[in-house]
Each structure stands twice: as structure tokens, then as C-alpha cells.
Design an enzyme around this catalytic site. Structure first.
Site, PDB file in Angstrom:
ATOM      1  N   CYS A   1       2.823  -7.786   2.583  1.00 16.61           N
ATOM      2  CA  CYS A   1       1.841  -7.226   3.512  1.00 16.61           C
ATOM      3  C   CYS A   1       2.014  -7.778   4.923  1.00 16.61           C
ATOM      4  O   CYS A   1       1.287  -7.378   5.839  1.00 16.61           O
ATOM      5  CB  CYS A   1       0.422  -7.473   3.014  1.00 16.61           C
ATOM      6  SG  CYS A   1       0.091  -6.625   1.455  1.00 16.61           S
TER       7      CYS A   1
ATOM      8  N   LYS B   1     -10.584  -4.889   6.299  1.00 18.51           N
ATOM      9  CA  LYS B   1     -11.791  -4.462   5.598  1.00 18.51           C
ATOM     10  C   LYS B   1     -12.221  -3.073   6.036  1.00 18.51           C
ATOM     11  O   LYS B   1     -12.442  -2.194   5.223  1.00 18.51           O
ATOM     12  CB  LYS B   1     -12.889  -5.512   5.868  1.00 18.51           C
ATOM     13  CG  LYS B   1     -14.265  -5.232   5.386  1.00 18.51           C
ATOM     14  CD  LYS B   1     -14.459  -5.560   3.926  1.00 18.51           C
ATOM     15  CE  LYS B   1     -14.033  -4.435   3.031  1.00 18.51           C
ATOM     16  NZ  LYS B   1     -14.895  -3.319   2.924  1.00 18.51           N
TER      17      LYS B   1
ATOM     18  N   HIS C   1      -5.770  -0.739   5.559  1.00 19.23           N
ATOM     19  CA  HIS C   1      -4.584  -1.571   5.366  1.00 19.23           C
ATOM     20  C   HIS C   1      -3.367  -0.764   4.904  1.00 19.23           C
ATOM     21  O   HIS C   1      -3.020  -0.781   3.727  1.00 19.23           O
ATOM     22  CB  HIS C   1      -4.906  -2.678   4.351  1.00 19.23           C
ATOM     23  CG  HIS C   1      -3.783  -3.635   4.117  1.00 19.23           C
ATOM     24  ND1 HIS C   1      -2.844  -3.969   5.066  1.00 19.23           N
ATOM     25  CD2 HIS C   1      -3.441  -4.345   3.004  1.00 19.23           C
ATOM     26  CE1 HIS C   1      -1.987  -4.840   4.551  1.00 19.23           C
ATOM     27  NE2 HIS C   1      -2.326  -5.078   3.312  1.00 19.23           N
TER      28      HIS C   1
ATOM     29  N   CYS D   1     -13.062  -5.580  -0.576  1.00 14.28           N
ATOM     30  CA  CYS D   1     -11.612  -5.318  -0.525  1.00 14.28           C
ATOM     31  C   CYS D   1     -11.253  -4.518   0.723  1.00 14.28           C
ATOM     32  O   CYS D   1     -12.052  -3.731   1.228  1.00 14.28           O
ATOM     33  CB  CYS D   1     -11.181  -4.513  -1.748  1.00 14.28           C
ATOM     34  SG  CYS D   1     -11.696  -5.224  -3.324  1.00 14.28           S
TER      35      CYS D   1
END
Lengths: 398, 465
Positions: A85, A334, A338, A208
Site C-alpha cells: 500500500c 478513512k 484507498h 476501515c
């Protein structure tokens, strides 16, 4: 052993970032065209004037052709990079070091991820043939183990821990609500967040990161050339990357309240940039809040708080837009979402907007005008087995 | 003289209350409960558990010459399942591993081969008993595994039960059958099988008494195994052995465990037996086989592996009928919206055999233990028989699992080594930091027909092993 860094030798002179969202109508090609197009226009450059490209994508394509084909680049070196990531940050690091080396005058770092074509929830790694003994739990589950560990170590009750995590999510959603490029633009109160059902340990879906498609891009040049392209370049003060060796996972001394790779990367970055007191010297930080407990631990691993104190600072609002040190003013993973390969460059994009005074008033950091340094922090992997990245960026050389 | 030098059993943790069947299936069920293999167990993993217990029960190193694996429910066809047990038990390369697969009687054949062979043999019988929902087979069956270590009186471990005699009677007739590829069996009208089995059973029985010079009164314990309950009852009456000497066939607690039943009954009988006692085993399966054993003096000093048969039977945890149906594939439930695991690589698995099948890590000169093993360590560190403690844990409702949610824990093993590992045979509300666990060899998933075996951890119930 030496990590000298490239302080003030390279500058960012143009950036682009798509909205992060479920882009059902756009593929990686369209997202790449949009993000690079915005960066080209801002720096008043054409694709042909970029000497070399680095494309970060975790699994939306292989090889440099993934960028060269949609942009129809002619005879350009394009390198595809992947580092979990932290892929987008890795692309920036490679492009910046290439310019610093003197090999190229102008380079572009691009990050993209088309996540939502998989048909599955969440992020799912491409399967590599193996012996079948690798862990198969989700990242959410691995990071959820931070919660009881932190609470037990520092005497924070489960109820207070849930409150702290909800406070982090609420802050990032409040920031994202003020950001037209964020995936989620709705505010959520702490009370609403506390009522969400659990999906992994104590974490709800609202603990998440948003799962989104998106792309972001940065153009880098030698610092001395920066003013040819913009009046307000962003100078690279530090770039640090650490790939963990996984040993903490099997180490009985590891207690899930810190990420050693991040501590090491932060230490290296602060040394490169010459920072002594990041909490007071930084104007803002973008940190990798893939899960709310991740942000909590990062506040300590990055040296913003003493060990065991971050939860109190979170509750007191120290990291709000108008706090001591605004953290994730763009909404973070958040609420901004992402798209793996793009997130590292998205963080830089927010530093680009905020430090240059281009962030809209409703989400402008309270430190604007007083401080001129930003930190971006990007990670990939799990507690105990992690890739960690930290950058320091600033508006003034020296 | 040959006989039994060790034994071990595995009764799966889960129990299905037969009273819950008819409410869903509209028919079937009955009294008591049956054992149910967890979704991550198959005949191979249960066999590993029983064989580990058998090897752990003997003090002297058992120089196993041949491994036999018998089941009616093989995880694979056209390849040997016993090789996975061979790897999990870390048996020497020179030890042969054979399957005896297909019928309940295959287990008797494997036992006979071990008793008539040379050297020490490990006979593992393991079975999943499945019937169509609501059927008599579903209610009557039980899942279990049992392993017998067979050797001569010259073997390292001493003889615990010597074989006095063994007879057989064979005849072709149709009582139960299953077409290849089908999950459940069909049966002929049971009156017909009862007449055949009664005749065969008494032929084998009379021959056994004649061959060993014993009378029915000399039999201290009678074990009758066989899937045909009525036939077993009829034969019992004709043996001349008082019903009070019949060993509990576990129909109310475990169910009939098919291929595993003869060895399971022998193991249980030996746990209860006194030296000098005579134990007869009669197996009614496509014929009849009779064995007569005498418990030796060495039995008095033998301590079986913990938990023993009685403890394992007593330790069961409930599984609902709905979940049982899902585990057996009769009720396909919606999986988490996550990709299913990919097929395990044959060559990658072969390179990691000791780690994947036997949980062997490595140890460094500084005392640190690495699970999986590190290339920088010289010493191997077998962890499968080491107990551990849960340091922290989580419940993952997002991850793919054949039976969500995944319960996952960080486990510190006694003597060094930490492994983040999935838990099994555990209910979500039951997990706690500090809970003691033992390693369990399980089937994580299957893809393209390839079963992915690896280790999980399960709570230790009822005392340390």
C-alpha cells in the site's frame, strides 16, 4: 551504512489527483489520463516534456506499458513499481531519486488503482502460488489486534478505546466531508460510529479505509529548476522507506502497540530533514489510517505523542483541523478512500494544496501561515510485517 | 507373538444432538448424539490426530516399518492419502505408507496385514459417516479415527495386548453400497443383511473359539463393530457371551464410526482392561472377522495419551443441525464476498513439507525459535506436540472461510516460538487471552480438488496433554 537523503535537491512542481470513488464508469486508463492531465496542466508541461515516468500500481496492471499505452507515450522510460500500500510513495521516491541523480531533468510519479472491478469487498491481493501456509485473515483482523493490546498496555478501558477509535473516524470523516475529491463526504458523530456492528475484533466497517478507485500524479524537477514551472514548488526534505522482515510476527516480545518499521522510517526521515520536534515543526501530517487503531499507533510511532498518550490527545482534539497538529486534513484513507497505488501520492497532493494555501477555507489547517512543513506517511502490510514510508515536504529550501 | 503396542484415538469435538434432525429434515434423528468432524477435518486430518496420540503413548521410539490408512471417505482418490499422515508424523523416508480404502472392511484388512507382517506397523482407521438428511445412516453414523500400533514382542515398546487368534468368514451379498462419486450410501432391506451377518458372524465366532481353545465364558469383554445394528444385536445373542460383557458401542454418544469403529472399540476396551483379561473383537462388514486378544502385564504400567477415549467422548461441544448440513455440503451457505483461496502449489508444498505437514520450525543459537523456519537457523524445532498460550486474538468476519467467522490468535508456544494462527473447535465467546491451546492438523481449504493441509490451534480441554 548511510541514508543521506536528497534534502532540497528535488522539488514537486505539478500535481494531479482524481476524486477517489467507486468509478464504475472509469478504468485505470481513464483515471491515469485524468490525474496526469491535471499535473501536466498545472506545471504547463506536455507528456513529451517528461523525461521518465514511474507508475505505482499494486495490481491494476503490469509493466510500464500500463501507463505508456493509455497516454500514448513515445519512446519514454516507464517503470512500474509495487510496494504494497506504499506503492504510490515508492513511485515518488524513485522519480525523485532519478532526478537527484542527474539522469533526468523532469520526471513524473503516477499512482493508480482500479479496485472496484474485482467484484469482491475490500482489497484482495493477487494470489502468488505458494505452499498454502500463509495467513489468510484480513488486514482488518490483523490491525484489530492493536486495540486490546494498546488498551491493556496503557490501562485504557475497552469503552475508552472504542471512544478513541470513533473519535479518529469522526475527525477524518469531518475533514473528508469538506473535500470534494473524497470518497465519503458525510460527517459521522462519535455516537453514530459507536453503534456500528463489528466486523473484525472491535472494528466496524467505519473503522476501515474506504475502498475506492483513483489516481494521483506528481511532477518532480531539480530544485534549482523549480521556478521555471511554478512560483510555489514543494521541496522534498526527506524520503524514507523501510521494508520489514516479518520477524516481529514470530517474536514473543512484540506486543502489537507499535510498528517498528514506521519508527525506523520516521527516525530516518527526521534525520534527513533535520527535524527535532515534529509535533511543533510540522504544519500537518497525512498518515496511513487504513484502520482507526493504525492512526492511533502512528501518532506515537511518528513521535507526535509520547508512548501511551496518543489516545488522550485524540480525545482532546490535538489532531483536528484546528488542533496542535492537523492529521489527515483531507479525510485520510478513512474518508478519502484507498486506491492502493494512488494513496501515497494523494497524501502528497493534500500537502501540495495545504502548504501552498490552495485548500478551501472550510478545511484549511489551523497552522497555515505559521509552519511550512508537511509529513506524509504510507504503509503496507500488517503489524509485524510492514513496509513503511515517511516523507517530509516544505515550501522553503534550507 | 504379535499384538498391540500402542493406540490413540480422535473423536471430533463437535456433537450433533439427534433430536435436532427431524425438526429440519422432517424425519430421522433419534436419541443421543453423534460426533461430527469439523468443517476443517477430513479422514486424513482425523487420522493424523489419532496417529499422533498413538505414537505419543509409547515410551520407546516406535520404528514404524509400514503405515496403513483405512477409510471409506478418502480425501483423495487415485493418490495415496497415507503419505500426508506419513509427513505429519515425520516418519522416516524408508517407512512405507499405504491406503486401504473403500469399505469398512478395508480397516480389518489393514489390521490383518499388520498382524501378519513383520516389524512394527501403524494402522490408522478414520471415517466420516454421512447419510442423506433425515436418513438412518445420518443419525447412526459418527466421525472418528483410531490408530493401533502393531508389533511383535521383540518390538521396542512392549506388547500391551497379544493376539491369540483370528478368523474370518466371507460371502458375496448386497447390504450397503455407494456409487463412486456419491456422498451417501444406500442399503438393502435390513432383514436380509441381518440373516447374512448372523450366519457369517457365528461362523467366524465359532471358528475363533475353536482355534483358540476358548469357550464363550472365557471372554471378558466382547466388542462388536459393524454398521448393521440389528445384525450386531442378533449375533451377540448367539455368541453365548452375556450381554453385560458387551463393550459400549458408543451408539448414543459417538455413533458408528465405520472403518474406525473396530480400532476405537479396541482402544476403549484396552483403556478399561486389566492384565490377563480376554478381549474379543467381532467385525461385521461384508463378511465377519473375529479377533481374540489377551491384555498383557505391561498394560498395567501403560498410560494412554491424554485425552483418552472416555475423556474425548465427554468433551464434545454442540453443533446445530443447520451448521452440520453446511459443513457436509448439503446446505451451501453464502460465503463472505472474498475470493476463495487459490490452489496450493505442489512444488512449493513439497519444499516446505516439514513445516506445512509437521509444524517444524527452527531454533537459533541465541535460543529464539522461528515459525516458519529461518534459513539462518541450524537446528530444527518441531512444534506440533508443544502446547501454547493465546497472547491476543481477534474474530474476523470478513475473511474467507468455509465456516465463518475466522477466529485468529497470536500463540506463544512453550519453549519458544510465536505463531499467529487460526483457532478451531472453539466458539467465539469462549476465546480468551491466556487460554491454553494445542496444535491441530487441519484442512484449511480446497481448490481445484487440491486440499490445503496446515495447522491450526485448538483449546486444550480437560487438562494438559
Amino acid at each position: 551504512m548511510a541514508s543521506h537523503g536528497i534534502k532540497d535537491r528535488v522539488a514537486i512542481v505539478g500535481m494531479g489527483c482524481t476524486r477517489f470513488a467507486e468509478h464504475w464508469d472509469s478504468g485505470a486508463d481513464e483515471l491515469l489520463l485524468a490525474a496526469t492531465g491535471e499535473a501536466f496542466a498545472g506545471a504547463r508541461l506536455t507528456k513529451d516534456q517528461i523525461d521518465a515516468y514511474w507508475l505505482g500500481t499494486a495490481q491494476s496492471g503490469m509493466s510500464g506499458i500500463t501507463l505508456a499505452r493509455p497516454l500514448e507515450l513515445a519512446d519514454k522510460p516507464v517503470t512500474r513499481v509495487e510496494n504494497y500500500c506504499a506503492t504510490g510513495s515508492e513511485a515518488l521516491r524513485q522519480a525523485a531519486y532519478a532526478v537527484a541523480s542527474g539522469a533526468y531533468d523532469v520526471a513524473m510519479a503516477v499512482g493508480v488503482e482500479k479496485v472496484k472491478d474485482s467484484g469482491y469487498q475490500g482489497l484482495n491481493a493477487f494470489p502468488i502460488p505458494g505452499d498454502g501456509t500463509a495467513r489468510t485473515v484480513t488486514a482488518a483482523a490483523m490491525f484489530s489486534m492493536v486495540v486490546p493490546a494498546y488498551g491493556a498496555k496503557y490501562g485504557v478501558s475497552p469503552e475508552d478505546m472504542r471512544m478513541v477509535l470513533a473519535r479518529i473516524a469522526s475527525k477524518n470523516h469531518a475533514n473528508g466531508a469538506r473535500n470534494p475529491k473524497a470518497q465519503f463526504r458525510k460527517e459521522w458523530s462519535v455516537e453514530q460510529l459507536l453503534a456500528m456492528p463489528k466486523v473484525a475484533g472491535e472494528l466496524s466497517v467505519f473503522d476501515c479505509a474506504g475502498v475506492a478507485d483513483g489516481a494521483a500524479a506528481a511532477i518532480v524537477v531539480r530544485a534549482e529548476d523549480a521556478h521555471h514551472y511554478t512560483d510555489r514548488p514543494l521541496y522534498i526534505k526527506a524520503l524514507s522507506l523501510i521494508a520489514g522482515n516479518g520477524l516481529p510476527l514470530g517474536d514473543p516480545a512484540y506486543d502489537y502497540t507499535t510498528f517498528p518499521e514506521i519508527v525506523a522510517a520516521a527516525h530516518d526521515a527526521y534525520r534527513q530533514a533535520g527535524l527535532a520536534d515534529p509535533r511543533r515543526e510540522l504544519a500537518m501530517a497525512e498518515v496511513h489510517d487504513c484502520f482507526t487503531p493504525t492512526e492511533l499507533v502512528l501518532l506515537e510511532d511518528l513521535g507526535f505523542c509520547d508512548r501511551g498518550k496518543a489516545w488522550q490527545d485524540v480525545l482532546s482534539g490535538a489532531f483536528d483541523l484546528d488542533g496542535d497538529l492537523p492529521v489527515n486534513p483531507d479525510g485520510g484513507l478513512k474518508s478519502f478512500g484507498h486506491p492502493v497505488g494512488a494513496s501515497g501520492l494523494r497524501m502528497v497532493y493534500e500537502a501540495w494544496l495545504q502548504l501552498r494555501g490552495e485548500a478551501p477555507a472550510e478545511r484549511r489547517i489551523g497552522t497555515y501561515g505559521e509552519r511550512d512543513l508537511a509529513l506524509t506517511h504510507n504503509l503496507g502490510g500488517y503489524p509485524g510485517e510492514m513496509v513503511g514510508f515517511v516523507s517530509i515536504l516544505g515550501t522553503r529550501p534550507g | 507373538m504379535r499384538g498391540i503396542v500402542g493406540w490413540g484415538v480422535h473423536v471430533p469435538y463437535r456433537r450433533l444432538d439427534r433430536a435436532g434432525i427431524a425438526a429440519v429434515a422432517g424425519t430421522g434423528g433419534g436419541k443421543g448424539s453423534r460426533s461430527v468432524a469439523s468443517y476443517d477435518e477430513d479422514s486424513t486430518t482425523m487420522g493424523v490426530a489419532a496417529a499422533r496420540a498413538a505414537l505419543a503413548s509409547v515410551d520407546a521410539a516406535a520404528d514404524v516399518r509400514t503405515l496403513w490408512f483405512a477409510t471409506t471417505a478418502p480425501a483423495y482418490q487415485d493418490r495415496t492419502n497415507a503419505t500426508a499422515l506419513h509427513a505429519a508424523l515425520r516418519l522416516p523416508r524408508a517407512t512405507a505408507a499405504y491406503d486401504a480404502v473403500g469399505a469398512v472392511r478395508s480397516a480389518v484388512g489393514a489390521l490383518d496385514a499388520a498382524l501378519t507382517g513383520i516389524g512394527t506397523h501403524l494402522v490408522v482407521a478414520s471415517d466420516l459417516r454421512t447419510g442423506r438428511p433425515g436418513s438412518a445412516d445420518e443419525a447412526a453414523g459418527g466421525d472418528a479415527a483410531a490408530a493401533l500400533l502393531i508389533g511383535g514382542d521383540d518390538a521396542g515398546p512392549g506388547l500391551l495386548a497379544e493376539l491369540l487368534g483370528r478368523t474370518s468368514a466371507t460371502e458375496e451379498f448386497l447390504d450397503r453400497w455407494r456409487a463412486p462419486g456419491e456422498q451417501t450410501s444406500k442399503t438393502w432391506e435390513d432383514r436380509f443383511g441381518e440373516t447374512r451377518y448372523t450366519s457369517l458372524g457365528i461362523d467366524a465366532w465359532d471358528a475363533l473359539l475353536a482355534a483358540t481353545g476358548r469357550g464363550a465364558d472365557d471372554i471378558d469383554v466382547l466388542l462388536i463393530a459393524g454398521t448393521h445394528a440389528r445384525a450386531a444385536a442378533s449375533v451377540l445373542k448367539k455368541t453365548g457371551v452375556p450381554a453385560s460383557r458387551l463393550h459400549d458401542p458408543f451408539r448414543e454418544t459417538v455413533g458408528d464410526s465405520g472403518a474406525a469403529q473396530p480400532a476405537l472399540l479396541l482402544a476403549s476396551a484396552l483403556e478399561d482392561a486389566r492384565p490377563g483379561q480376554t478381549i474379543a473383537l467381532l467385525v461385521l462388514a461384508d463378511g465377519a472377522d473375529a479377533f481374540l486378544w489377551r491384555a498383557t502385564e505391561a498394560l498395567a504400567g501403560h498410560r494412554p495419551a491424554v485425552p483418552n477415549v472416555a475423556e474425548q467422548i465427554a468433551q464434545g461441544g454442540a453443533v446445530s443441525y443447520g451448521r452440520y448440513l453446511a459443513w457436509r455440503g448439503f446446505l451451501p451457505v453464502e460465503p463472505p464476498r472474498r475470493p476463495e483461496p487459490a490452489r496450493t502449489s505442489a512444488s512449493a508444498a513439497a519444499r516446505a513439507t516439514d513445516w506445512k505437514f509437521a509444524l517444524v520450525g527452527s531454533a537459533r543459537a541465541d535460543g529464539s525459535v522461528h515459525l516458519p523456519p529461518s534459513a539462518f537457523d541450524d537446528a530444527r524445532h518441531p512444534a506440533a506436540e508443544v502446547e501454547g498460550t493465546i497472547v491476543t486474538f481477534t474474530v474476523d468476519r470478513l475473511a474467507y472461510s468455509p465456516s465463518p467467522p475466522v477466529v485468529f490468535a497470536v500463540v506463544d508456544f512453550d519453549g519458544g516460538g510465536r505463531l499467529p494462527i487460526e483457532l478451531t473447535d472453539v466458539d467465539v465467546g469462549e476465546v480468551a487471552i491466556g487460554m491454553r491451546v494445542a496444535a491441530a492438523f487441519r484442512r484449511l481449504s480446497s481448490a481445484d480438488g487440491v486440499h490445503n493441509y496446515f495447522w491450526k490451534a485448538r483449546p486444550i480441554r480437560g487438562g494438559s496433554r
